[in-house]
Design a protein around this motif. Structure first.
Motif, mmCIF file in Angstrom:
data_model
loop_
_atom_site.group_PDB
_atom_site.id
_atom_site.type_symbol
_atom_site.label_atom_id
_atom_site.label_comp_id
_atom_site.label_asym_id
_atom_site.label_seq_id
_atom_site.Cartn_x
_atom_site.Cartn_y
_atom_site.Cartn_z
ATOM 1 N N GLU A 55 -8.084 5.960 -14.457
ATOM 2 C CA GLU A 55 -8.471 6.289 -15.791
ATOM 3 C C GLU A 55 -9.710 5.444 -16.337
ATOM 4 O OE1 GLU A 55 -5.288 5.414 -18.374
ATOM 5 O OE2 GLU A 55 -4.102 6.845 -17.269
ATOM 6 N N ARG A 56 -9.913 4.367 -15.783
ATOM 7 C CA ARG A 56 -11.330 3.536 -16.029
ATOM 8 C C ARG A 56 -12.466 4.322 -15.413
ATOM 9 N NH1 ARG A 56 -9.976 -2.838 -15.763
ATOM 10 N NH2 ARG A 56 -8.121 -2.741 -16.918
ATOM 11 N N VAL A 57 -12.362 4.888 -14.517
ATOM 12 C CA VAL A 57 -13.806 5.552 -13.849
ATOM 13 C C VAL A 57 -13.825 6.703 -14.871
ATOM 14 C CG1 VAL A 57 -14.485 6.464 -11.781
ATOM 15 C CG2 VAL A 57 -13.130 4.668 -11.534
ATOM 16 N N ASP A 58 -12.841 7.389 -14.996
ATOM 17 C CA ASP A 58 -12.934 8.575 -15.876
ATOM 18 C C ASP A 58 -13.600 8.278 -17.314
ATOM 19 O OD1 ASP A 58 -12.278 10.206 -13.613
ATOM 20 O OD2 ASP A 58 -10.111 10.108 -14.563
ATOM 21 N N ALA A 59 -13.191 7.106 -17.659
ATOM 22 C CA ALA A 59 -13.650 6.630 -19.423
ATOM 23 C C ALA A 59 -14.799 6.229 -19.141
ATOM 24 C CB ALA A 59 -12.767 5.540 -19.741
ATOM 25 N N GLY A 60 -15.568 6.018 -17.966
ATOM 26 C CA GLY A 60 -16.943 5.507 -18.000
ATOM 27 C C GLY A 60 -17.319 4.089 -18.073
ATOM 28 N N TYR A 61 -16.192 3.384 -17.627
ATOM 29 C CA TYR A 61 -16.409 2.127 -17.450
ATOM 30 C C TYR A 61 -17.354 1.784 -16.280
ATOM 31 C CZ TYR A 61 -12.125 0.857 -20.338
ATOM 32 O OH TYR A 61 -11.419 0.816 -21.355
ATOM 33 N N GLU A 62 -18.037 0.284 -16.456
ATOM 34 C CA GLU A 62 -18.857 0.151 -15.227
ATOM 35 C C GLU A 62 -18.027 -0.753 -14.173
ATOM 36 O OE1 GLU A 62 -22.318 -3.210 -14.591
ATOM 37 O OE2 GLU A 62 -22.558 -1.777 -16.378
ATOM 38 N N CYS A 63 -17.553 -0.025 -12.974
ATOM 39 C CA CYS A 63 -16.671 -0.712 -12.161
ATOM 40 C C CYS A 63 -17.260 -1.065 -11.038
ATOM 41 C CB CYS A 63 -15.621 0.287 -11.961
ATOM 42 S SG CYS A 63 -14.433 0.594 -13.280
ATOM 43 N N THR A 64 -17.258 -2.409 -10.639
ATOM 44 C CA THR A 64 -17.840 -3.069 -9.391
ATOM 45 C C THR A 64 -16.543 -2.644 -8.023
ATOM 46 O OG1 THR A 64 -18.880 -4.652 -10.645
ATOM 47 C CG2 THR A 64 -18.666 -4.998 -8.214
ATOM 48 N N ASP A 65 -15.381 -2.696 -8.633
ATOM 49 C CA ASP A 65 -14.375 -2.638 -7.709
ATOM 50 C C ASP A 65 -13.243 -1.940 -8.632
ATOM 51 O OD1 ASP A 65 -12.846 -2.581 -5.462
ATOM 52 O OD2 ASP A 65 -13.402 -4.420 -4.937
ATOM 53 N N TRP A 66 -12.315 -1.817 -7.853
ATOM 54 C CA TRP A 66 -10.952 -1.412 -8.801
ATOM 55 C C TRP A 66 -10.490 -2.391 -9.655
ATOM 56 C CZ3 TRP A 66 -6.170 -3.786 -8.983
ATOM 57 C CH2 TRP A 66 -6.004 -4.738 -7.986
ATOM 58 N N TYR A 67 -10.450 -3.546 -9.552
ATOM 59 C CA TYR A 67 -10.067 -4.682 -10.357
ATOM 60 C C TYR A 67 -11.196 -5.380 -11.326
ATOM 61 C CZ TYR A 67 -12.246 -7.541 -6.898
ATOM 62 O OH TYR A 67 -13.015 -8.244 -6.010
ATOM 63 N N LEU A 68 -12.453 -5.033 -11.247
ATOM 64 C CA LEU A 68 -13.573 -5.588 -11.790
ATOM 65 C C LEU A 68 -14.387 -4.194 -12.659
ATOM 66 C CD1 LEU A 68 -15.002 -8.050 -12.996
ATOM 67 C CD2 LEU A 68 -16.461 -7.938 -10.673
ATOM 68 N N CYS A 69 -13.980 -4.431 -13.947
ATOM 69 C CA CYS A 69 -14.900 -3.103 -14.731
ATOM 70 C C CYS A 69 -15.085 -3.965 -16.036
ATOM 71 C CB CYS A 69 -13.614 -2.154 -14.974
ATOM 72 S SG CYS A 69 -13.241 -1.247 -13.624
ATOM 73 N N LYS A 70 -16.305 -3.582 -16.445
ATOM 74 C CA LYS A 70 -17.000 -3.786 -17.729
ATOM 75 C C LYS A 70 -17.079 -2.613 -18.673
ATOM 76 C CE LYS A 70 -20.010 -7.498 -15.570
ATOM 77 N NZ LYS A 70 -21.400 -7.704 -15.432
ATOM 78 N N LYS A 71 -17.106 -3.137 -19.867
ATOM 79 C CA LYS A 71 -17.231 -1.792 -20.935
ATOM 80 C C LYS A 71 -18.185 -2.281 -22.004
ATOM 81 C CE LYS A 71 -13.143 -2.433 -23.728
ATOM 82 N NZ LYS A 71 -12.236 -1.878 -24.729
ATOM 83 N N SER A 72 -18.760 -1.674 -22.756
ATOM 84 C CA SER A 72 -19.582 -1.959 -24.110
ATOM 85 C C SER A 72 -18.292 -1.851 -25.043
ATOM 86 C CB SER A 72 -20.669 -0.998 -24.404
ATOM 87 O OG SER A 72 -21.674 -1.149 -23.310
ATOM 88 N N LEU A 73 -18.552 -2.957 -26.239
ATOM 89 C CA LEU A 73 -17.729 -2.613 -27.216
ATOM 90 C C LEU A 73 -18.310 -1.997 -28.401
ATOM 91 C CD1 LEU A 73 -16.394 -6.676 -27.481
ATOM 92 C CD2 LEU A 73 -15.230 -4.554 -26.637
#
Length: 73
Positions: A55-73
């Protein structure tokens, strides 16, 4: 707590940045990376399931790996 020797000056910009980071982390249940400034991306907690990771990938998060994702607030 931040410990400084009495002979060392304090960096007020860093203390204010730290307060901003702590308030952001608490209010949004996220983590802030080193040298984070307001407006920079934050780190979201690791997902508990494979579905949440996808879901994180679909939501547009910036993911380095499955456990490490960044997002803008």
């Amino acid at each position: 707590m931040i410990y400084y020797p009495l002979t060392t000056g304090r960096n007020m910009d860093e203390i204010l940045r730290l307060v901003d980071a702590l308030q952001t982390a608490d209010a949004n249940s996220v983590a802030t990376p080193a040298n984070w400034r307001p407006g920079d991306k934050v780190i979201v907690p690791a997902p508990n399931t494979t579905e949440l990771a996808e879901e994180r990938v679909d939501a547009g998060y910036e993911c380095t790996d499955w456990y490490l994702c960044k997002k803008s607030l």
